[in-house]
Design an enzyme around this catalytic site. Structure first.
Site, short mmCIF file in Angstrom:
data_model
loop_
_atom_site.label_atom_id
_atom_site.label_comp_id
_atom_site.label_asym_id
_atom_site.label_seq_id
_atom_site.Cartn_x
_atom_site.Cartn_y
_atom_site.Cartn_z
N HIS A 72 -1.09 4.78 7.28
CA HIS A 72 -0.42 5.11 6.03
C HIS A 72 0.04 6.56 6.05
O HIS A 72 -0.56 7.40 6.74
CB HIS A 72 -1.36 4.89 4.84
CG HIS A 72 -1.73 3.46 4.64
ND1 HIS A 72 -2.94 2.93 5.04
CD2 HIS A 72 -1.03 2.42 4.11
CE1 HIS A 72 -2.97 1.64 4.76
NE2 HIS A 72 -1.83 1.30 4.21
N ASP A 117 -5.79 7.50 8.77
CA ASP A 117 -5.89 6.23 9.49
C ASP A 117 -4.74 6.00 10.47
O ASP A 117 -4.67 4.97 11.12
CB ASP A 117 -5.97 5.06 8.50
CG ASP A 117 -4.75 4.94 7.59
OD1 ASP A 117 -3.81 5.75 7.74
OD2 ASP A 117 -4.75 4.04 6.74
N SER A 137 0.81 -1.22 0.00
CA SER A 137 0.00 0.00 0.00
C SER A 137 0.84 1.26 0.00
O SER A 137 0.44 2.28 -0.57
CB SER A 137 -0.93 0.00 1.23
OG SER A 137 -0.19 -0.17 2.42
#
Length: 336
Positions: free
Chosen positions: A248, A245, A80
């Site tokens: 990240h 979040d 990610s």
């Protein structure tokens, strides 16, 4: 720098080379508790789960007619972080930031192809590498891989993780690509993970990062330590540099990441002056045994390790380069 970390990294890398499944570096109960807490933390902090923005395309459009050279080709693989999870605009992703920066340094257009997948572990690198090399035309000139965090949180044996990464680097190098790997970030920086598990997360992350460095360098690649998610800025300014979040990076965090990786990307392509490829003692650089260089780099974000000769490696603390402005970063032509 811990000599024990260097020895642990060498053991993991050796197990990877000889097909070992893994080495128990910490008690299974402690690791299980840590990973449960990490997963709970991710649920607690929440945040958007939207797919990362697509950033494939050609960057540095203003250079197309200047040198009449074909574009440099930049490939991106990994998880990610490589995909740019957590931001909303293509130009904010690390792939776009590095493509724009590389175009500015090389004064050539750069074509970006990103095959990274959020949630990927190292066992997805074989598929990503095959997909990247199957594209029409020549292989990328240089590839960036960011991988490792999900290997830790999903308890992949570190030797297997390193073996899978090394195999991907080998395939890319055999295809003619330069390779730069951003090693496993420091999961001890995730705010909802508390002591003593924060220490466990940091130790697991750094041991994997050091072992990854050994495996990558032995296959002819270079590494940049992502450390506490690419430098002390993340630990000092988590509200600014983590996304909604808390897991990240934010747009500012990815920019910090790109500034740390860009000099190594340029060095891999021979775009820096030759004198910059020698160690500078004033910057605490030097030629070290690979395992020691790997352990030292794992403890300090933004540190580069590249092979020197035999089991020796060059440890570099390159000066971070300014990224192009937002106006320059928007010079992208979509290619599908």
């Amino acid at each position: 720098m811990s000599m024990s970390r260097a020895r642990a990294a060498r053991r993991i890398a050796a197990a990877a080379a000889y097909g070992g499944g893994g080495i128990g570096l910490l008690g299974g109960a402690a690791v299980g508790l840590l990973l449960t807490e990490v997963r709970l933390a991710k649920r607690v902090v929440g945040g958007p789960n939207d797919p990362p923005p697509g950033a494939d395309g050609r960057y540095g459009a203003s250079f197309v007619h200047r040198l009449h050279q074909p574009p440099l080709r930049l490939g991106f693989l990994g998880d990610s972080t490589a995909a740019g999870q957590g931001v909303h605009r293509p130009r904010q992703t690390p792939g776009a930031l590095l493509a724009t920066g590389l175009a500015a340094v090389a004064e050539r257009p750069v074509t970006l192809r990103n095959v990274a997948v959020p949630g990927a572990q190292s066992d997805d690198l074989e598929r990503q590498t095959t997909r990247l090399l199957a594209d029409p035309g020549p292989a990328p000139d240089v590839c960036v891989i960011m991988i490792g965090a999900n290997d830790v949180t999903h308890r992949m044996p570190p030797a297997r993780s390193v073996r899978l990464l090394s195999e991907a680097v080998r395939r890319l190098r055999e295809a003619g690509c330069e390779v730069v790997v951003g090693t496993c970030p420091d999961l001890g920086t995730i705010e909802p993970v508390y002591q003593p598990l924060r220490w466990v997360a940091r130790r697991l992350s750094r041991q994997l990062a050091a072992a990854q460095t050994i495996g990558v360098v032995e296959q002819g690649g270079r590494t940049v330590s992502l450390g506490d998610l690419l430098g002390p800025e993340f630990a000092e300014n988590p509200r600014e540099l983590f996304g909604p979040d808390n897991y990240h990076p934010s747009a500012e965090g990815y920019a910090t990441a790109a500034m740390a990786v860009l000099p190594t990307l340029c060095a891999a392509l021979g775009l820096w002056p030759a004198e910059e490829e020698h160690p500078d003692e004033a910057r605490r650089e030097g030629i070290l045994p690979v395992a020691r260089a790997a352990a030292q780099a794992a403890a300090e974000g933004g540190t580069e390790v590249t092979g020197a000769r035999g089991r020796w490696a060059l440890l570099k603390h390159r000066k971070r380069r300014r990224l192009p402005s937002d106006a320059e970063a928007t010079e992208r032509t979509a290619t599908g």
